[in-house]
Design a protein around this motif. Sequence first.
Motif, mmCIF file in Angstrom:
data_model
loop_
_atom_site.group_PDB
_atom_site.id
_atom_site.type_symbol
_atom_site.label_atom_id
_atom_site.label_comp_id
_atom_site.label_asym_id
_atom_site.label_seq_id
_atom_site.Cartn_x
_atom_site.Cartn_y
_atom_site.Cartn_z
ATOM 1 N N GLN B 69 56.390 12.815 30.776
ATOM 2 C CA GLN B 69 57.670 12.796 30.047
ATOM 3 C C GLN B 69 57.653 12.043 28.716
ATOM 4 O O GLN B 69 58.319 12.468 27.771
ATOM 5 C CB GLN B 69 58.769 12.248 30.963
ATOM 6 C CG GLN B 69 59.348 13.308 31.869
ATOM 7 C CD GLN B 69 60.824 13.080 32.150
ATOM 8 O OE1 GLN B 69 61.371 12.023 31.878
ATOM 9 N NE2 GLN B 69 61.469 14.073 32.702
ATOM 10 N N PRO B 70 56.924 10.937 28.600
ATOM 11 C CA PRO B 70 56.921 10.256 27.302
ATOM 12 C C PRO B 70 56.412 11.140 26.164
ATOM 13 O O PRO B 70 56.699 10.882 24.999
ATOM 14 C CB PRO B 70 55.966 9.079 27.530
ATOM 15 C CG PRO B 70 55.982 8.835 28.974
ATOM 16 C CD PRO B 70 56.211 10.163 29.626
ATOM 17 N N THR B 72 56.448 14.797 26.275
ATOM 18 C CA THR B 72 56.967 16.161 26.188
ATOM 19 C C THR B 72 58.196 16.233 25.274
ATOM 20 O O THR B 72 58.809 15.218 24.969
ATOM 21 C CB THR B 72 57.378 16.689 27.583
ATOM 22 O OG1 THR B 72 58.276 15.739 28.168
ATOM 23 C CG2 THR B 72 56.186 16.870 28.476
ATOM 24 N N ASN B 73 58.548 17.456 24.888
ATOM 25 C CA ASN B 73 59.718 17.640 24.019
ATOM 26 C C ASN B 73 61.007 17.522 24.830
ATOM 27 O O ASN B 73 60.977 17.256 26.025
ATOM 28 C CB ASN B 73 59.631 18.996 23.300
ATOM 29 C CG ASN B 73 59.697 20.172 24.270
ATOM 30 O OD1 ASN B 73 59.860 19.995 25.475
ATOM 31 N ND2 ASN B 73 59.573 21.374 23.747
ATOM 32 N N ASP B 76 61.221 19.096 28.064
ATOM 33 C CA ASP B 76 60.220 18.684 29.037
ATOM 34 C C ASP B 76 59.203 19.802 29.302
ATOM 35 O O ASP B 76 58.759 20.002 30.422
ATOM 36 C CB ASP B 76 60.895 18.264 30.351
ATOM 37 C CG ASP B 76 60.025 17.289 31.130
ATOM 38 O OD1 ASP B 76 59.068 16.761 30.540
ATOM 39 O OD2 ASP B 76 60.295 17.071 32.315
ATOM 40 N N LYS B 77 58.873 20.547 28.234
ATOM 41 C CA LYS B 77 57.894 21.638 28.400
ATOM 42 C C LYS B 77 56.484 21.065 28.392
ATOM 43 O O LYS B 77 56.112 20.302 27.517
ATOM 44 C CB LYS B 77 58.069 22.647 27.259
ATOM 45 C CG LYS B 77 57.011 23.715 27.197
ATOM 46 C CD LYS B 77 57.630 25.103 27.054
ATOM 47 C CE LYS B 77 56.590 26.204 27.170
ATOM 48 N NZ LYS B 77 55.923 26.262 28.479
#
Lengths: 342, 221
Positions: B69-70, B72-73, B76-77
């Motif tokens: 997660q830190p 990803t866009n 969350d892709k």
Amino acid sequence: MEQKNYKKHFALLFLLLLILFLTNISLGSVNIPFKEILKTLSGRIATKESWEIIILNFRLPKAITAILVGSGLSVAGLLMQTLFRNPLAGPFVLGVSSGASLGVALFILGTSLFGGFLLTDVFSSWSIPIASSFGAFLVLSAVILASYRVKNTMSILIIGLMFGNFTAAIIAVLAYFSPAEQIQQYIFWSFGSLGNLSWSELSIFSSIYTIALLATLFITKPLNSFLLGENYAKSLGINIKKNKNIILLITCVLTGVITAFAGPIAFIGLAVPHIARLVFTTSNHKILIPAVVILGAIILLICDTIAQLPANEFTLPINAITSLFGAPIVIWLLLRKKKLYI
Amino acid sequence: MGKNGIGKSTLLRTFSKVQKTVLGSIYFDEKNLEEYTENQLSKKLSLVLTERLPESQITVFELIALGRQPYTNWLDKLTNLDLEKVNTAINQTEINHLKNRKFFELSDGQLQRVLIARALAQDTEVIILDEPTAHLDIHQTVLIFSLLKKLVKETRKTIIISSHEVNLAIQLSDKLLILNDKKVLFNTTENLINQNAFTSLFPNNLIKFNKELQQFVINKI
């Protein structure tokens, strides 16, 4: 995240939604042939003008309201359950609905007690939505203020419940001193109703709904990280406070506007997220959000269809149907699966 | 390490900004911990906590992927790089067979591996684990410890753990921080043994540190 393919599920549910939508519109106290309904909906002129009016001004806004209310409450319920990581949370536990009820109760019951200065436009269609939004907003801001002081989400949940008890008590006192006529009017509001919206009210309702739903898309990522608890979410780079406030705000706006226009509708917000989790066996919000939107719409359409089935002239209160129809489903699901997840 | 209630967890929670400092300040890479935003810190430091996960239906793969997660866009892709990091973490912790299971189906030992994999996927220089073997039997405990040791060797990451497993910690760790009522000692394990640092760790009437065995042993009753 690696995803199973849910396209089939969604396609089927969408088809079901479409069928229910048309069924809902074709049922009512006046019998209108299905062909005429399709004709009217596709913009052509129906055989009888009265049919056209019934469809376009009554049944269509009601069916759309059912879809918006059902999906909106379900999204609000999903957000609350994830935020509080508690399967029993729902949009109403934060005191939003009790706030709305208090607003309406003060308005309907209070006018008879505190003189008639408000009575001038009691029956204008806007006064009840405004009173209810105002009440919802008031109680919710109190809960949000409390949430700044209290870090523990469970405590916020309890504070919300306490506000609910508090407002219920005030309403009881008001009702005790009010004339029967006013009490009846209040009780009718609390039954919930999907059919009272004009197109202009519906357009306001749907634009607020759309904004809230778009905002939900932007918090899918933090919602997923909340599944691990707040400490992990924070260590994954999520600003907890900000996202908590956004979640509370979205829930508040959705529940507030829905209660304002359709009355307090029980059960949907609590149950639909569980049904969606059981159908899709996932907790991933990228799947769950669209799933609760479509399932919530389907379930409220079914409830509304049931509500208008038995008698031709009268419809049953929607609030009773949602619980009568829904509570057994959740019990049955639980007996089968034995466990509720968030 | 240190005895119960001495503040091991408090220290680790303070290091990882889970809780505020009681006193003083912490510098990480010459920058005050307070000045890091959540996202900046999440790329430097990952956590494995003792708290139980809320009961959800996420799968092992999803859980590990949350570690990305830190990076990803907003949607969350997962990019190819993200997938690669997740798969590497899965391989390093040898949990390929668990990938598609729901996390609540796992045993405590398996879950601990999954949580370590999640921290690895987060791709940080430092991983902090608070009592990673708290609920595990001796076999699982040794498995986790040797996994951590292997990861330090393979990935050159700094892994900080707190533990009650004194004997295992002495055998496996490079450096030890001993929290005592009176003083705090920090040194390589070897030096600490030579300094007799362990003799004062627990009251001496029940267990003693045996220098030749490099172990604590129970006094003969």
